[in-house]
Write an enzyme that holds these catalytic residues in place. Sequence first.
Site, PDB file in Angstrom:
ATOM      1  N   TYR A  51      15.397   6.824  -6.650  1.00 56.73           N
ATOM      2  CA  TYR A  51      14.372   7.005  -5.928  1.00 56.73           C
ATOM      3  C   TYR A  51      14.781   7.850  -4.762  1.00 56.73           C
ATOM      4  O   TYR A  51      15.478   7.496  -3.765  1.00 56.73           O
ATOM      5  CB  TYR A  51      13.947   5.569  -5.133  1.00 56.73           C
ATOM      6  CG  TYR A  51      12.917   5.684  -3.990  1.00 56.73           C
ATOM      7  CD1 TYR A  51      11.918   6.791  -4.236  1.00 56.73           C
ATOM      8  CD2 TYR A  51      12.990   4.686  -3.066  1.00 56.73           C
ATOM      9  CE1 TYR A  51      10.699   6.745  -3.075  1.00 56.73           C
ATOM     10  CE2 TYR A  51      11.845   4.725  -2.323  1.00 56.73           C
ATOM     11  CZ  TYR A  51      10.882   5.661  -2.384  1.00 56.73           C
ATOM     12  OH  TYR A  51      10.027   5.747  -1.377  1.00 56.73           O
TER      13      TYR A  51
ATOM     14  N   ASP B  57      11.328   8.972  -8.845  1.00 53.57           N
ATOM     15  CA  ASP B  57      10.470   9.570  -7.846  1.00 53.57           C
ATOM     16  C   ASP B  57      11.281  10.617  -7.169  1.00 53.57           C
ATOM     17  O   ASP B  57      12.128  10.334  -6.331  1.00 53.57           O
ATOM     18  CB  ASP B  57       9.805   8.625  -6.975  1.00 53.57           C
ATOM     19  CG  ASP B  57       9.020   9.079  -5.822  1.00 53.57           C
ATOM     20  OD1 ASP B  57       8.790  10.474  -5.699  1.00 53.57           O
ATOM     21  OD2 ASP B  57       8.544   8.352  -4.950  1.00 53.57           O
TER      22      ASP B  57
ATOM     23  N   HIS C 254       1.682   5.695  -7.358  1.00 55.49           N
ATOM     24  CA  HIS C 254       2.252   6.301  -8.646  1.00 55.49           C
ATOM     25  C   HIS C 254       1.545   5.806  -9.743  1.00 55.49           C
ATOM     26  O   HIS C 254       1.316   4.525 -10.147  1.00 55.49           O
ATOM     27  CB  HIS C 254       3.636   6.427  -8.504  1.00 55.49           C
ATOM     28  CG  HIS C 254       4.177   6.779  -7.106  1.00 55.49           C
ATOM     29  ND1 HIS C 254       5.129   8.015  -7.225  1.00 55.49           N
ATOM     30  CD2 HIS C 254       4.178   6.322  -5.971  1.00 55.49           C
ATOM     31  CE1 HIS C 254       5.273   8.162  -6.122  1.00 55.49           C
ATOM     32  NE2 HIS C 254       5.004   7.285  -5.212  1.00 55.49           N
TER      33      HIS C 254
END
Length: 254
Positions: free
Chosen positions: A107, A147, A245
């Site tokens: 992340y 991400d 998302h």
Amino acid sequence: MKLVSWNVNGIRAVASKNAFAWVDVFKPDILCLQEIKAEAHQIPEPLFAHAFTCKYVNAATKKGYSGTMSFSTIDFKKTDTAHAIDHTHEGRILEHHFGDVVLFNVYFPNGQQSEERLAHKMKFYSDFLAHTETLRAEGNSIIICGDVNTAHRSIDLKNPKANEETSGFLPIERAWIDSLLAHGYIDTFRHIHGDIKDAYSWWSYRFGARERNVGWRIDYVFISKELEPRLKDAFILASVEGSDHCPVGIELEL
């Protein structure tokens, strides 16, 4: 091997919506989650019936913030949290070793909050690539999923012109993805699908953005080029709801 990555924006919130039901249908071999916003003891059970044999959590020191989690049917010989890169202990990295492959569930930081956070994001980017290149030099192949918090090209967001000065589409952020590809990593979705338009993985909760498909593609799976012959498919599961998302993933022959 089916690998799926999903920024859940709060694993407890997603679980409360029964938004993991798709896992029992899709049956991934590895499921990597980001922004879980929970510690290990706070993860709801059960999330799904699909039988993963291994579970890993890297929670942020700050409660209710960031964090990563991986589920796997593959036994990893080693798992690390790469605290040298994630030096603020935000739970942003799970590094899994199996065979001659290293899988990263990441992340990446968001740079929108301040100039200081943008600088932090760029240092994280730089340190991360240096680390993966060290592992490649040792004979490992690399998979990076998660991400990335940056849309690479104009095709990767609905309104590129309006976001030219927004973190997530700044030239310096996009240049890092250029550098990643130049080092021999492959954007698996573009490799399989080319310049297909309107393919996004994140939509704002505001203004009905998801319904209108006004989105950004900021979630990726990258592989080092030596894995290219093994890549069979890459996908975005845009119909999966429960977060801002949606999941992305690949099928890889291992």
